[in-house]
Design a protein around this motif. Structure first.
Motif, PDB file in Angstrom:
ATOM      1  N   GLN A   1       0.819  -1.219   0.000  1.00  0.00           N
ATOM      2  CA  GLN A   1       0.000   0.000   0.000  1.00  0.00           C
ATOM      3  C   GLN A   1       0.849   1.264   0.000  1.00  0.00           C
ATOM      4  OE1 GLN A   1      -2.624  -1.181   3.252  1.00  0.00           O
ATOM      5  NE2 GLN A   1      -4.346  -0.914   1.867  1.00  0.00           N
ATOM      6  N   ASP A   2       2.123   1.093   0.349  1.00  0.00           N
ATOM      7  CA  ASP A   2       3.032   2.237   0.303  1.00  0.00           C
ATOM      8  C   ASP A   2       3.520   2.546  -1.112  1.00  0.00           C
ATOM      9  OD1 ASP A   2       2.836   2.653   2.968  1.00  0.00           O
ATOM     10  OD2 ASP A   2       4.644   1.542   3.515  1.00  0.00           O
ATOM     11  N   PHE A   3       3.268   1.640  -2.047  1.00  0.00           N
ATOM     12  CA  PHE A   3       3.674   1.912  -3.438  1.00  0.00           C
ATOM     13  C   PHE A   3       2.872   3.123  -3.912  1.00  0.00           C
ATOM     14  CE2 PHE A   3       5.547  -2.225  -5.329  1.00  0.00           C
ATOM     15  CZ  PHE A   3       6.135  -2.567  -4.121  1.00  0.00           C
TER      16      PHE A   3
ATOM     17  N   ARG B   1      -5.466   1.296  -6.688  1.00  0.00           N
ATOM     18  CA  ARG B   1      -6.544   0.455  -6.154  1.00  0.00           C
ATOM     19  C   ARG B   1      -5.935  -0.875  -5.762  1.00  0.00           C
ATOM     20  NH1 ARG B   1      -9.457  -3.136  -8.564  1.00  0.00           N
ATOM     21  NH2 ARG B   1      -8.782  -2.590 -10.654  1.00  0.00           N
ATOM     22  N   ILE B   2      -6.302  -1.351  -4.600  1.00  0.00           N
ATOM     23  CA  ILE B   2      -5.758  -2.649  -4.172  1.00  0.00           C
ATOM     24  C   ILE B   2      -6.767  -3.328  -3.234  1.00  0.00           C
ATOM     25  CG2 ILE B   2      -4.416  -1.602  -2.277  1.00  0.00           C
ATOM     26  CD1 ILE B   2      -2.264  -3.795  -2.843  1.00  0.00           C
TER      27      ILE B   2
ATOM     28  N   ALA C   1      18.234  -5.137  -4.393  1.00  0.00           N
ATOM     29  CA  ALA C   1      18.459  -5.007  -2.947  1.00  0.00           C
ATOM     30  C   ALA C   1      18.056  -3.638  -2.415  1.00  0.00           C
ATOM     31  CB  ALA C   1      19.926  -5.275  -2.633  1.00  0.00           C
ATOM     32  N   SER C   2      18.237  -2.612  -3.234  1.00  0.00           N
ATOM     33  CA  SER C   2      17.993  -1.267  -2.730  1.00  0.00           C
ATOM     34  C   SER C   2      16.546  -0.826  -2.907  1.00  0.00           C
ATOM     35  CB  SER C   2      18.905  -0.280  -3.463  1.00  0.00           C
ATOM     36  OG  SER C   2      18.569  -0.287  -4.833  1.00  0.00           O
ATOM     37  N   ARG C   3      15.716  -1.733  -3.402  1.00  0.00           N
ATOM     38  CA  ARG C   3      14.351  -1.317  -3.714  1.00  0.00           C
ATOM     39  C   ARG C   3      13.393  -1.617  -2.580  1.00  0.00           C
ATOM     40  NH1 ARG C   3      14.062   2.163  -7.368  1.00  0.00           N
ATOM     41  NH2 ARG C   3      12.145   1.409  -8.296  1.00  0.00           N
ATOM     42  N   GLY C   4      12.592  -0.650  -2.249  1.00  0.00           N
ATOM     43  CA  GLY C   4      11.564  -0.847  -1.238  1.00  0.00           C
ATOM     44  C   GLY C   4      10.230  -0.475  -1.814  1.00  0.00           C
ATOM     45  N   GLY C   5       9.293  -0.177  -0.932  1.00  0.00           N
ATOM     46  CA  GLY C   5       7.951   0.212  -1.390  1.00  0.00           C
ATOM     47  C   GLY C   5       7.932   1.558  -2.063  1.00  0.00           C
TER      48      GLY C   5
END
Lengths: 183, 286
Positions: A146-148, A153-154, B281-285
């Motif tokens: 949900q932080d993306f 919509r999810i 590796a460096s990727r997050g949300g």
């Protein structure tokens, strides 16, 4: 009273005027019709004239044509960059998704790109000792999803009880679907 | 005295007949004419309003000058240049095959197979190996139906979103626009797989992704993707798009957008570049 052939005079006059009455009646009806049709023809001519005036104006200053040409210009520019942009957006999305999902938990994923966005559907399988533990583990993944910022919509649904067994622990599956605005 | 009722009856018939004739006039002539007059009045009023609006619009509209027209010509030329021109479908397919093979090898994909049908909605051929082995045969057999469906969907004219972009006489004159979907089944480590997905559109043929399905395989992830490419074909082809096919690019530009009222400025158009994926590796949300 004056009489002719045994009939009274006023009766004779009345009989003479009788053929005139229907004629007058028809004349009145016909006149109204003619007047209406004349007015209709006049108005049709006027409408035709203003239509021609409008067409001449559009021909002289083709706004819609120019707008269509500009829209097409922007459309072509978008099309030229689209394949690269969508390939990057989708692969980057999957990459980030895999980064927040512990190894082996992302069972399957489908992505359907469209012109401006893409839909996704994925299944997360969590092997856990109990349903609550699995839910907690899934909640952590779901929260991070949900932080993306691009997900508009999810939603998720939990499948039926433990679908399979893995190393003695049951696997709880969660189906997530949503939409991403990548542009 | 006997004459009176007969005269009354005759007068009554007279009145009835006159009324009937009057009604015939009203129903079959006057009413439709009055209705038509009303319609004409409304039409005239609408057109006068349109003229007024158009005149007001035209006074604030920036009409294209020579410089802007040259941008239009250049963008058409860029589009035309991008599309491969061929006599039939084979050269494009061969070109895509060699490009995808080269890319799969360059990305060190463990196994990749190209799948396609010879006509829209047709059966998918056994496949052409792009690189490596194809150990995902069992998985692929299970996916065959979905791949077939996805290829069919991708060749469906309603899924063609570039109707407005290709709506130009130059595409109809000598060549006809053809759009063909291809499917690729891949087995590779996830970073390699994603690199390949990112790179597959980098050729001048610009294959666009229509669908991706990814599954956790026995040892490596398995995936298949459906791509679609466009080219110009001179001869008959089952993949040609009919004129007016598809939507208007999903309304890429709102017809009422103020953007269309001003001159186009190619400098302000965002250019998409070829960008490599960052390290996982460096990727997050965020």
């Amino acid at each position: 009273m004056e009489e002719k052939a045994g009939l009274p005079m006023n009766h004779l006059q009345h009989r003479r005027s009788r053929p005139i009455l229907p004629l007058v009646f028809f004349l009145i009806l016909g006149s109204v019709s003619v007047l209406l049709h004349v007015e209709k023809a006049r108005r049709q001519k006027r409408v035709q004239a203003v239509n021609e005036q409008f067409s001449a104006l559009v021909r002289a200053r083709p706004i819609e044509e120019a707008k269509a040409e500009r829209a097409r210009f922007y459309g072509i520019q978008y099309y030229l960059g689209y394949p690269l942009a969508v390939s990057y957006a989708v692969s980057d999305f999957i990459l980030r998704l895999s980064a927040i999902t512990p190894s082996g938990q992302l069972h399957d994923l489908q992505v359907d790109p469209r012109v401006r966005d893409f839909g996704f559907a994925l299944t997360v399988g969590i092997a856990a000792g109990g349903r609550e533990a699995a839910r907690q583990a899934f909640a952590s993944i779901y929260d991070r999803m949900q932080d993306f910022p691009e997900i508009t919509r999810i939603s998720f649904s939990e499948s039926d009880p433990a679908a399979a067994a893995a190393g003695g622990r049951q696997v709880y599956c969660f189906a997530v679907s949503g939409q991403v605005e990548w542009q | 005295m006997a004459m009176k009722p007969r005269r009354l009856a005759r007068a009554f018939i007279w009145v009835l007949a006159s009324l009937a004739i009057f009604l015939i006039f009203v129903v079959f002539d006057w009413y439709p004419t009055v209705k038509e007059l009303g319609r004409l009045r409304r039409e005239q009023r609408d057109v006068i309003l349109k003229i007024k609006n158009f005149t007001a619009m035209a006074s604030s509209f920036v009409f294209p000058d020579e410089e802007e027209k040259s941008h239009f010509v250049k963008s058409h030329a860029d589009l035309y240049k991008l599309l491969m021109q061929a006599d039939d479908d084979a050269p494009w397919l061969n070109r895509m095959l060699s490009w995808l093979r080269w890319q799969a090898e360059a990305d060190k994909v463990d196994g990749a197979l190209l799948l396609f049908s010879s006509e829209p909605g047709g059966m998918v051929a056994p496949g052409v190996r792009l690189t490596g082995q194809t150990p995902m045969a069992d998985w692929l057999a299970g996916q065959q139906q979905d791949i077939q469906e996805s290829l069919k969907e991708a060749s469906y004219p309603g899924r063609f979103p570039w109707g407005g972009v290709f709506a130009s006489p130059e595409f109809i004159a000598e060549h006809r626009l053809a759009g063909r979907p291809l499917a690729i089944a891949i087995e590779a480590r996830l970073p390699v797989l994603l690199n390949f997905i990112n790179h597959c559109s980098w050729d001048y043929g610009r294959l666009e992704i229509v669908r991706i399905r990814l599954e956790a395989g026995a040892s490596l992830p398995w995936a298949w993707l459906v791509l679609r490419g466009y080219y110009l074909v001179r001869g008959p082809s089952p993949w040609t798009m009919q004129e007016g096919t598809g939507s208007d690019a999903g309304l890429l530009v709102d017809p009422d957008s103020p953007l269309l009222w001003q001159k186009v400025d190619p400098g302000t158009v965002y250019r998409v570049k070829k960008i490599e994926l960052p390290a996982a590796a460096s990727r997050g949300g965020k």
